[in-house]
Motif scaffolding. Structure first.
Motif, PDB file in Angstrom:
ATOM      1  N   MET A  40      -3.077   7.148 -14.979  1.00  0.00           N
ATOM      2  CA  MET A  40      -2.801   6.757 -13.601  1.00  0.00           C
ATOM      3  C   MET A  40      -4.068   6.704 -12.762  1.00  0.00           C
ATOM      4  O   MET A  40      -4.246   5.813 -11.931  1.00  0.00           O
ATOM      5  N   ASP A  44      -5.620   3.483 -11.291  1.00  0.00           N
ATOM      6  CA  ASP A  44      -5.908   3.394  -9.863  1.00  0.00           C
ATOM      7  C   ASP A  44      -7.328   2.896  -9.634  1.00  0.00           C
ATOM      8  O   ASP A  44      -7.580   2.080  -8.744  1.00  0.00           O
ATOM      9  N   HIS A  47      -7.335  -0.772 -10.346  1.00  0.00           N
ATOM     10  CA  HIS A  47      -6.734  -1.469  -9.207  1.00  0.00           C
ATOM     11  C   HIS A  47      -7.706  -1.550  -8.038  1.00  0.00           C
ATOM     12  O   HIS A  47      -7.822  -2.578  -7.377  1.00  0.00           O
ATOM     13  N   PRO A  96      -1.276  -5.093 -13.483  1.00  0.00           N
ATOM     14  CA  PRO A  96      -0.187  -4.144 -13.747  1.00  0.00           C
ATOM     15  C   PRO A  96       0.483  -4.349 -15.110  1.00  0.00           C
ATOM     16  O   PRO A  96       0.959  -3.386 -15.711  1.00  0.00           O
ATOM     17  N   ASP A 155      -2.573   0.179  -4.388  1.00  0.00           N
ATOM     18  CA  ASP A 155      -3.329   1.360  -4.793  1.00  0.00           C
ATOM     19  C   ASP A 155      -2.857   2.614  -4.079  1.00  0.00           C
ATOM     20  O   ASP A 155      -2.943   3.719  -4.634  1.00  0.00           O
ATOM     21  N   THR A 158      -0.059   3.832  -6.135  1.00  0.00           N
ATOM     22  CA  THR A 158      -0.542   4.439  -7.369  1.00  0.00           C
ATOM     23  C   THR A 158      -1.136   5.822  -7.120  1.00  0.00           C
ATOM     24  O   THR A 158      -0.909   6.769  -7.882  1.00  0.00           O
ATOM     25  N   SER A 159      -1.911   5.954  -6.027  1.00  0.00           N
ATOM     26  CA  SER A 159      -2.521   7.254  -5.695  1.00  0.00           C
ATOM     27  C   SER A 159      -1.460   8.294  -5.368  1.00  0.00           C
ATOM     28  O   SER A 159      -1.541   9.444  -5.799  1.00  0.00           O
ATOM     29  N   SER A 161       1.614   8.298  -6.411  1.00  0.00           N
ATOM     30  CA  SER A 161       2.293   8.621  -7.670  1.00  0.00           C
ATOM     31  C   SER A 161       1.467   9.594  -8.496  1.00  0.00           C
ATOM     32  O   SER A 161       2.008  10.503  -9.135  1.00  0.00           O
ATOM     33  N   SER A 182       3.263   5.194 -14.096  1.00  0.00           N
ATOM     34  CA  SER A 182       2.448   3.977 -14.161  1.00  0.00           C
ATOM     35  C   SER A 182       3.324   2.736 -14.282  1.00  0.00           C
ATOM     36  O   SER A 182       3.068   1.711 -13.643  1.00  0.00           O
ATOM     37  N   THR A 185       5.275   2.129 -10.810  1.00  0.00           N
ATOM     38  CA  THR A 185       4.407   1.599  -9.753  1.00  0.00           C
ATOM     39  C   THR A 185       3.919   0.193 -10.094  1.00  0.00           C
ATOM     40  O   THR A 185       3.773  -0.655  -9.200  1.00  0.00           O
ATOM     41  N   SER A 186       3.676  -0.076 -11.367  1.00  0.00           N
ATOM     42  CA  SER A 186       3.228  -1.415 -11.778  1.00  0.00           C
ATOM     43  C   SER A 186       4.290  -2.466 -11.482  1.00  0.00           C
ATOM     44  O   SER A 186       3.967  -3.585 -11.045  1.00  0.00           O
TER      45      SER A 186
END
Length: 283
Positions: A40, A44, A47, A96, A155, A158-159, A161, A182, A185-186
């Motif tokens: 992750m 990130d 990303h 993603p 992002d 992602t952060s 998460s 991952s 979020t993707s």
């Protein structure tokens, strides 16, 4: 209505600040991602690297859009902005997909993760992304700006998460949440990327812009003259803000004086397209 030079200059400054912050933290995050072993965090960082490229691309597009028209570029360079948005949208779909592929591999071949470092970097990443998002939110919104903001928002997700997953690993040893997080979020990021890509592709293909209708324009000029018939209507835009239309009309009798001007005024009032962007061809 297209952005003024002052608005474009403001967007340029914001893109420079945002890109600088993003480049710095992307490099930092990728390094720590390998140290912690977290997909992750690495994801990130990737990303954010794509964000940096996207922000630079958006900056170039903003600069090019202000260039004056030439004999070879009679419409100028405003198409750079939807082109940049299209490329940014594609990266929000393709990157993603790669992360999902890696996440599936991690489900079957887990690796050791250092949750504390993962959480710290995730928190810092969330803070930096929030700051970059705040900077960009001060700009004047158009498709180019929205595509850049969507990269940053992706992002942020992602952060966030990463922080949640790190806590889950620390307290409940739920290592499998890293690849699952991952994937989730993707999928969210891909949805946003598809929307931006579709909108920019429609502009590049000179499709009818959102909020405009061929039938609506035809209806707006009905009743001017009984002998007047609308043969064709074309609506397109150079960028999200700059819309044009070409109207071909035909009449079997002599047209009243200033009919062209009347049609322009009616269509402009009905659609908010500037009269200088409305072309009327009378046969």
């Amino acid at each position: 209505m297209s952005l003024t030079n002052e608005q474009n200059n403001k967007n340029k400054k914001l893109f420079i600040w945002a890109a600088s912050l993003t480049i710095f933290f992307a490099m930092l995050e990728i390094v720590y991602g390998f140290i912690t072993g977290s997909l992750m965090i690495i994801g990130d960082g990737i990303h954010m690297s794509s964000d940096a490229i996207a922000l630079i691309l958006s900056l170039i597009a903003t600069i090019m859009a202000t260039k004056a028209t030439t004999n070879k570029r009679t419409f100028g360079y405003k198409r750079f902005e939807p082109i940049a948005a299209f490329i940014n949208g594609l990266t929000l779909v393709l990157l993603p997909i790669y992360i999902i592929y890696e996440a599936i591999n991690r489900l079957f071949t887990p690796v050791e993760i250092i949750p504390m470092q993962m959480m710290v970097v995730g928190i810092i990443g969330l803070a930096i992304n929030a700051l970059v998002g705040y900077i960009l939110s001060k700009g004047n919104s158009n498709l180019n700006m929205r595509s850049a903001i969507l990269h940053v928002f992706a992002d942020m997700i992602t952060s966030l998460s990463a922080v949640i997953v790190a806590l889950a690993i620390m307290f409940f040893d739920l290592v499998w949440l890293d690849p699952i997080g991952s994937i989730v979020t993707s999928i969210i990021i891909i949805r946003g990327g598809i929307a931006i890509t579709k909108e920019s592709f429609n502009i590049l293909m000179e499709g009818t812009p959102n909020g405009y209708s061929v039938e609506g324009i035809k209806n707006s000029i009905k009743g001017i003259n009984q002998d007047l018939t609308v043969e064709d209507v074309k609506i397109w835009c150079l960028s999200e803000e700059e819309v044009y239309t070409l109207i071909k009309v035909n009449s079997s009798a002599n047209m009243v004086k200033n009919t062209q001007k009347v049609i322009k005024e009616l269509v402009s009032n009905a659609t908010k397209i500037p009269s200088e962007h409305i072309y009327v061809d009378i046969n």
